[in-house]
Write a protein that holds these residues in place. Sequence first.
Motif, mmCIF file in Angstrom:
data_model
loop_
_atom_site.group_PDB
_atom_site.id
_atom_site.type_symbol
_atom_site.label_atom_id
_atom_site.label_comp_id
_atom_site.label_asym_id
_atom_site.label_seq_id
_atom_site.Cartn_x
_atom_site.Cartn_y
_atom_site.Cartn_z
ATOM 1 N N GLY A 47 -12.244 -6.430 26.851
ATOM 2 C CA GLY A 47 -12.179 -5.056 26.332
ATOM 3 C C GLY A 47 -12.124 -4.973 24.830
ATOM 4 O O GLY A 47 -12.074 -3.887 24.262
ATOM 5 N N ARG A 48 -12.097 -6.140 24.133
ATOM 6 C CA ARG A 48 -12.094 -6.225 22.670
ATOM 7 C C ARG A 48 -10.992 -5.364 22.065
ATOM 8 O O ARG A 48 -11.252 -4.298 21.491
ATOM 9 C CB ARG A 48 -13.449 -5.803 22.098
ATOM 10 N N PRO A 49 -9.724 -5.789 22.165
ATOM 11 C CA PRO A 49 -8.601 -4.973 21.700
ATOM 12 C C PRO A 49 -8.716 -4.528 20.254
ATOM 13 O O PRO A 49 -8.213 -3.464 19.888
ATOM 14 C CB PRO A 49 -7.386 -5.897 21.895
ATOM 15 N N GLU A 96 -11.036 -3.265 18.787
ATOM 16 C CA GLU A 96 -11.761 -1.997 18.680
ATOM 17 C C GLU A 96 -10.812 -0.798 18.627
ATOM 18 O O GLU A 96 -11.175 0.271 18.132
ATOM 19 C CB GLU A 96 -12.716 -1.840 19.869
ATOM 20 N N THR A 99 -6.894 -1.571 28.006
ATOM 21 C CA THR A 99 -6.274 -2.213 26.844
ATOM 22 C C THR A 99 -5.349 -1.238 26.126
ATOM 23 O O THR A 99 -4.230 -1.593 25.745
ATOM 24 C CB THR A 99 -7.361 -2.701 25.875
ATOM 25 N N THR A 156 -13.594 4.427 28.448
ATOM 26 C CA THR A 156 -13.336 3.644 29.659
ATOM 27 C C THR A 156 -13.245 2.145 29.382
ATOM 28 O O THR A 156 -12.402 1.446 29.944
ATOM 29 C CB THR A 156 -14.435 3.922 30.697
ATOM 30 N N ALA A 157 -14.105 1.650 28.490
ATOM 31 C CA ALA A 157 -14.128 0.214 28.209
ATOM 32 C C ALA A 157 -12.838 -0.284 27.572
ATOM 33 O O ALA A 157 -12.531 -1.481 27.623
ATOM 34 C CB ALA A 157 -15.314 -0.118 27.293
ATOM 35 N N LEU A 158 -12.069 0.642 26.972
ATOM 36 C CA LEU A 158 -10.840 0.247 26.276
ATOM 37 C C LEU A 158 -9.596 0.902 26.861
ATOM 38 O O LEU A 158 -8.503 0.719 26.347
ATOM 39 C CB LEU A 158 -10.932 0.615 24.783
ATOM 40 N N ARG A 159 -9.757 1.664 27.943
ATOM 41 C CA ARG A 159 -8.614 2.407 28.466
ATOM 42 C C ARG A 159 -7.501 1.479 28.967
ATOM 43 O O ARG A 159 -6.318 1.724 28.725
ATOM 44 C CB ARG A 159 -9.063 3.351 29.580
#
Length: 354
Positions: A158-160, A162, A294, A289-292
Amino acid sequence: MPFGRAHVLAAPALFMAFVIESWEQLALVYVSGDLGDAFSIDTGRIGWVLSAVALGMIPGALVWGPVSDRIGRCAVCLWSLSAYGVIALASALSPNFTVLLVTRVLSGLAPAGIYTVTFPYFLELLPSRMRGRAAVYLSIGWPIGVLAAVGVTQLLAGRPVELLRGRLLRITVLMLVVNFTFNWGYWGLQTWLPTLLQDKGLSMSASLGFVALSALFMIPGYVSASLLTGRFGRKKVFLPYVALAAISGIFFAYSSSMTELYVANFALAFFSLGAWGVWNTWNGEFFPTALRGTGYSWATAAQLVATSLAPSVVGLLLAQATGFSTTILFITAFLVVALLFAAPPPETEGRDLE
C-alpha cells in the motif's frame, strides 16, 4: 568449549545476521518494478542496482576475513552490522540513481563482515559433537529472510509513504492528532474512573456500578449518532458531539453533588462514544482504497500510543495529589484539542469511496 550460555546468546544473534543478509540481497528484487518508477531508470540500470550488493560483498569478504583474524570475530560482527545499519538507512533515502547505486554497493561491503565470519565464529564456539548439526540449523536463517522479505513487501504494497505526500499529508497529520487526543480523552478517564469516583466518596462496589451505568448510556449515544450522521453528515455530528463531551467533562470535574456527578458522566459517556461511532466511519473515508488499510493502521497505532501513555500520565498526576477537578480538566483538554483538529477535514457523507 562445553555447550552453555555463550552458545544460547550467540546462536540467535548469528541466526538473525543470516536472516538480514538474505533479506538484504533479495528485498529489492521483489520491488524492482518500483525502482524504475521511483528513479526513472530502465531495466538495465535496475539490474545494476540489484547486483550492487553482491558486487560490494566481493571486496568486503576479502577485507573482513583477514580483519577478523586480527581483531576478533565479535568485533567484526559489531562493526559490520553497525556500518550496515547506517548505510542501509542512507540508501533508503537516496535522491537519485547514482546515490542509490553507491549506497547499495556500500550496503554489500559493510555486512560482508558478519556474513563472512558467521560460520567460522559459530563453529569455533561449538563442541565437536554438535558442530555439524548446529551449523546446518544456522543456515535456515536464509529461507527465513526470504519469507520475511516477501511478507514485508506484501504488507507494504500500500506504499505507506504515500500518506505523507501531496493532499494526503495534511489529512494524515490531522487524522493522527485526532486519533491520539480523542483516545487520550476517553482512555485517560476510563482507566482511572473507579479510583476517581472513590475519591469522591463512592465505595468500590458503587463506583463499579457507576461505570456499568455509564456503559449503558454509551449505547444510545451510538444509536443517536448513527441516525444523525446519515441525515446531517459526519462533521456536523462529530464536532457537536465532541464539544458536548468536553462540556460534560468540565461539568463532571466541578460536580458538587452526587446527582451532578451522575448526570455529567452519563452525558460524557453518551456524547463521547456517539462521536467515536461517527469517527470510525469518517476516519475510514479520508483515504483512497489503495491506502485505506494503511491509513487505518496508522490511526490505530496513534490510538494505542495514547492508550499506552494516558494511564501512566494520569496516574502520575494522581500521585502528585492534583485533585479530582484538575485531573478531569487535564483529561478533558485532550477532547478540546481533538475538536480543533477535527474541524478542517472535509465532509465525506454521501461521497463515493475513491
